[in-house]
Design an enzyme around this catalytic site. Structure first.
Site, short mmCIF file in Angstrom:
data_model
loop_
_atom_site.label_atom_id
_atom_site.label_comp_id
_atom_site.label_asym_id
_atom_site.label_seq_id
_atom_site.Cartn_x
_atom_site.Cartn_y
_atom_site.Cartn_z
N CYS A 63 -8.16 21.71 -33.97
CA CYS A 63 -7.21 22.63 -34.61
C CYS A 63 -7.12 23.98 -33.90
O CYS A 63 -8.12 24.71 -33.79
CB CYS A 63 -7.59 22.87 -36.07
N ARG A 66 -7.17 27.77 -36.46
CA ARG A 66 -8.34 28.08 -37.28
C ARG A 66 -8.57 29.56 -37.59
O ARG A 66 -9.41 29.89 -38.43
CB ARG A 66 -9.60 27.52 -36.61
N TRP A 234 1.09 25.39 -41.67
CA TRP A 234 2.47 25.42 -41.21
C TRP A 234 2.50 24.75 -39.84
O TRP A 234 1.45 24.49 -39.24
CB TRP A 234 3.03 26.85 -41.15
C1 HEM Z 1 -2.13 27.31 -40.85
C2 HEM Z 1 -1.51 26.74 -39.83
C3 HEM Z 1 -2.10 25.64 -38.98
C4 HEM Z 1 -1.62 25.34 -37.73
C5 HEM Z 1 -0.48 26.03 -36.99
C6 HEM Z 1 -2.40 24.22 -37.25
C7 HEM Z 1 -2.17 23.61 -36.03
C8 HEM Z 1 -2.70 22.38 -35.69
C9 HEM Z 1 -2.18 21.52 -34.64
C10 HEM Z 1 -1.00 21.84 -33.74
C11 HEM Z 1 -2.96 20.42 -34.61
C12 HEM Z 1 -2.80 19.22 -33.66
C13 HEM Z 1 -1.94 18.21 -34.45
C14 HEM Z 1 -1.37 17.09 -33.58
O1 HEM Z 1 -1.31 17.29 -32.36
O2 HEM Z 1 -1.00 16.05 -34.15
C15 HEM Z 1 -3.96 20.57 -35.64
C16 HEM Z 1 -4.93 19.64 -35.89
C17 HEM Z 1 -5.79 19.71 -36.98
N1 HEM Z 1 -5.83 20.72 -37.92
FE1 HEM Z 1 -4.80 22.44 -37.91
N2 HEM Z 1 -3.35 23.88 -38.17
C18 HEM Z 1 -3.19 24.71 -39.26
C19 HEM Z 1 -3.91 24.66 -40.44
C20 HEM Z 1 -4.88 23.70 -40.72
C21 HEM Z 1 -5.54 23.57 -42.01
C22 HEM Z 1 -5.22 24.42 -43.26
C23 HEM Z 1 -6.44 22.57 -41.88
C24 HEM Z 1 -7.42 22.01 -42.89
C25 HEM Z 1 -7.86 22.70 -43.94
C26 HEM Z 1 -6.35 22.08 -40.51
C27 HEM Z 1 -7.12 21.05 -40.00
C28 HEM Z 1 -6.79 20.35 -38.84
C29 HEM Z 1 -7.40 19.09 -38.46
C30 HEM Z 1 -8.52 18.35 -39.21
C31 HEM Z 1 -6.77 18.68 -37.28
C32 HEM Z 1 -7.05 17.39 -36.48
C33 HEM Z 1 -6.26 16.26 -37.12
C34 HEM Z 1 -6.52 14.90 -36.47
O3 HEM Z 1 -7.68 14.71 -36.00
O4 HEM Z 1 -5.60 14.05 -36.45
N3 HEM Z 1 -5.40 22.78 -39.83
N4 HEM Z 1 -3.79 21.77 -36.29
N1 H49 Z 2 0.34 21.85 -38.34
C1 H49 Z 2 -0.27 20.82 -38.68
N2 H49 Z 2 -0.25 19.73 -37.87
C2 H49 Z 2 -1.13 18.66 -37.91
C3 H49 Z 2 -2.47 18.85 -38.21
C4 H49 Z 2 -3.32 17.72 -38.27
C5 H49 Z 2 -2.82 16.46 -38.00
C6 H49 Z 2 -1.48 16.31 -37.71
C7 H49 Z 2 -0.96 14.93 -37.46
N3 H49 Z 2 -1.56 14.46 -36.23
C8 H49 Z 2 -1.24 13.08 -35.97
C9 H49 Z 2 0.16 13.05 -35.48
C10 H49 Z 2 0.73 11.66 -35.60
C11 H49 Z 2 0.64 11.09 -34.20
C12 H49 Z 2 0.20 12.20 -33.31
N4 H49 Z 2 0.20 13.44 -34.10
C13 H49 Z 2 -0.63 17.39 -37.66
C14 H49 Z 2 -1.00 20.73 -39.97
C15 H49 Z 2 -1.09 19.70 -40.87
C16 H49 Z 2 -1.91 20.03 -41.99
C17 H49 Z 2 -2.44 21.29 -41.91
S1 H49 Z 2 -1.92 22.03 -40.49
#
Ligand code: HEM
Ligand code: H49
Length: 359
Positions: A63, A66, A234
């Site tokens: 993420c 953070r 977002w």
């Molecule tokens: C507030 C704005 C936030 C932004 C802009 C953001 C941005 C991102 C982005 C761009 C990714 C990569 C997603 C992808 O490529 O599919 C990501 C992954 C992740 N974010 Fe954040 N995030 C935010 C908030 C949060 C919150 C609130 C949480 C949890 C409480 C969180 C937990 C995670 C987790 C667990 C992943 C990895 C998901 C996976 O393994 O598929 N994020 N975030």
């Molecule tokens: N901005 C966000 N994006 C996000 C975060 C975690 C996971 C994902 C979804 N990731 C899996 C997708 C689906 C295929 C590749 N990307 C999106 C957030 C989602 C929930 C909180 S932040």
């Protein structure tokens, strides 16, 4: 580590971070020890749940967002059991988080695993997502990533309109039964896409939903697993503009975008895909901003992540990360993240993938 050890480690760190005195900590550690001895598990206090969920976000190595981990809103839904209550709680989450566009990072924590079983599960990958329809001739309408889940919804009696942007219903699993319910259309905010300079861009009829809310990951805090803890933030613009609408195996829109700008798509060396990507991503950011819906561009997000790293340094905590996910898919080397390494060590509390209940 045993549950006892995981619990003691979490509670000690949690109380230390919250500035709770040593006597209170000692009493709590003893109380938890007895509860685990007597019942095999233990129950988090509201304060432990709230801070544990925030720590899980802080520990999410993939993420980039953070910086804002301490500001997350936490709803305690551990006592929510009835089907109608579960759906209502999810709708309230989406409404609260959307906040008419000023998106509030929010998590709702449902009951923990009991004897290895989840009291309730949300089957959806995200609370809001578009259907994917695979026609017999192989053509796909909508999001290819949703084909399997859309089939499950249809098997459960759901009828989509068959458009490229049909919002999927919510599917939950309660007492080994799958139940589905639509979100009322006014609950899911959507943003139609227009380009800041090219008026004909809107003829592509592209749009996306405002709030990304992951509903299929489990939250682990101090050895306790919460299988259902949907969380939203977002969007970072590139998620929509460089992946969801651009990937060849998703909406695959780059060629159509290139044609709107009359780009020469006959040779790759003209970098038409790169130019189409930039214009599509500009349209996404411009449209969210015009509609007053929270979104962050990947440069701003990287700067915020740098601030997060500086703050963690001051708190004497090492920032762990997964470089392959932290770099943005557009112009990665234009951010500082690209030019450094990260230890991809898994800390706890954290979020984890879990078994998908459909194929
Ligand atoms: C507030 C704005 C936030 C932004 C802009 C953001 C941005 C991102 C982005 C761009 C990714 C990569 C997603 C992808 O490529 O599919 C990501 C992954 C992740 N974010 Fe954040 N995030 C935010 C908030 C949060 C919150 C609130 C949480 C949890 C409480 C969180 C937990 C995670 C987790 C667990 C992943 C990895 C998901 C996976 O393994 O598929 N994020 N975030
Ligand atoms: N901005 C966000 N994006 C996000 C975060 C975690 C996971 C994902 C979804 N990731 C899996 C997708 C689906 C295929 C590749 N990307 C999106 C957030 C989602 C929930 C909180 S932040």
């Amino acid at each position: 580590m045993s549950l006892q050890e995981q619990a003691a480690s979490f509670i000690s760190t949690c109380y230390q971070e919250l500035g709770i005195d040593a006597t209170t900590l000692g009493d709590r550690l003893q109380q938890v020890k007895v509860e685990i001895e007597e019942t095999g598990t233990y129950t988090h206090t509201y304060e432990e749940l709230v801070h544990g969920a925030k720590m899980a976000w802080r520990n999410s190595n993939k993420c980039i967002g953070r910086l804002f981990w301490e500001t997350m809103n936490v709803f305690d839904a551990r006592e929510v059991k009835e089907e109608s209550e579960v759906f209502n709680t999810l709708k309230n989450h989406m409404t609260f988080a959307t906040n008419e566009g000023r998106i509030r990072p929010t998590i709702t924590v449902f009951a923990p695993e009991k004897d290895g079983k989840a009291p309730v599960r949300v089957i959806n990958h995200q609370l809001a997502r578009y259907a994917g329809y695979e026609h017999p001739d192989g053509t796909v309408i909508g999001d290819p990533d949703s084909i399997a889940f859309t089939k499950l919804c249809q098997d459960l009696g759901w009828q989509g309109k068959g458009s490229a942007f049909d919002l999927l219903p919510i599917v939950i699993k309660l007492d080994s039964t799958l139940v589905l319910q639509e979100f009322e259309s006014d609950i899911v905010l959507e943003v139609p896409f227009e380009h800041p300079e090219e008026p004909s861009f809107k003829e592509l009829d592209l749009k996306w939903y405002a709030v990304p809310a992951i509903s299929d990951m489990q939250l682990e805090i101090g050895g306790i697993t919460y299988p259902t803890a949907p969380f939203n933030g977002w969007y970072m613009g590139t998620e929509i503009g460089a992946r969801n609408l651009a990937d060849s195996f998703r909406y695959d829109k780059l060629k159509e975008v290139a044609e709107v700008f009359h780009l020469d798509t006959s040779k790759t060396s003209a970098l038409w895909k790169d130019r189409a990507l930039v214009e599509l991503n500009r349209a996404v950011l411009h449209s969210f901003q015009e509609n007053r819906v929270s979104i962050v561009d990947h440069h701003t997000a990287a700067e915020q992540f740098r601030k997060f790293q500086q703050r963690e340094e001051r708190a004497e905590r090492e920032v762990t990360g997964d470089w392959t996910w932290l770099i943005p898919p557009v112009s990665p080397a234009a951010t500082h993240i690209f030019h450094q390494g990260f230890k991809n060590e898994e800390k706890s509390p954290n979020f984890f993938y879990q078994d998908k209940l459909y194929d």
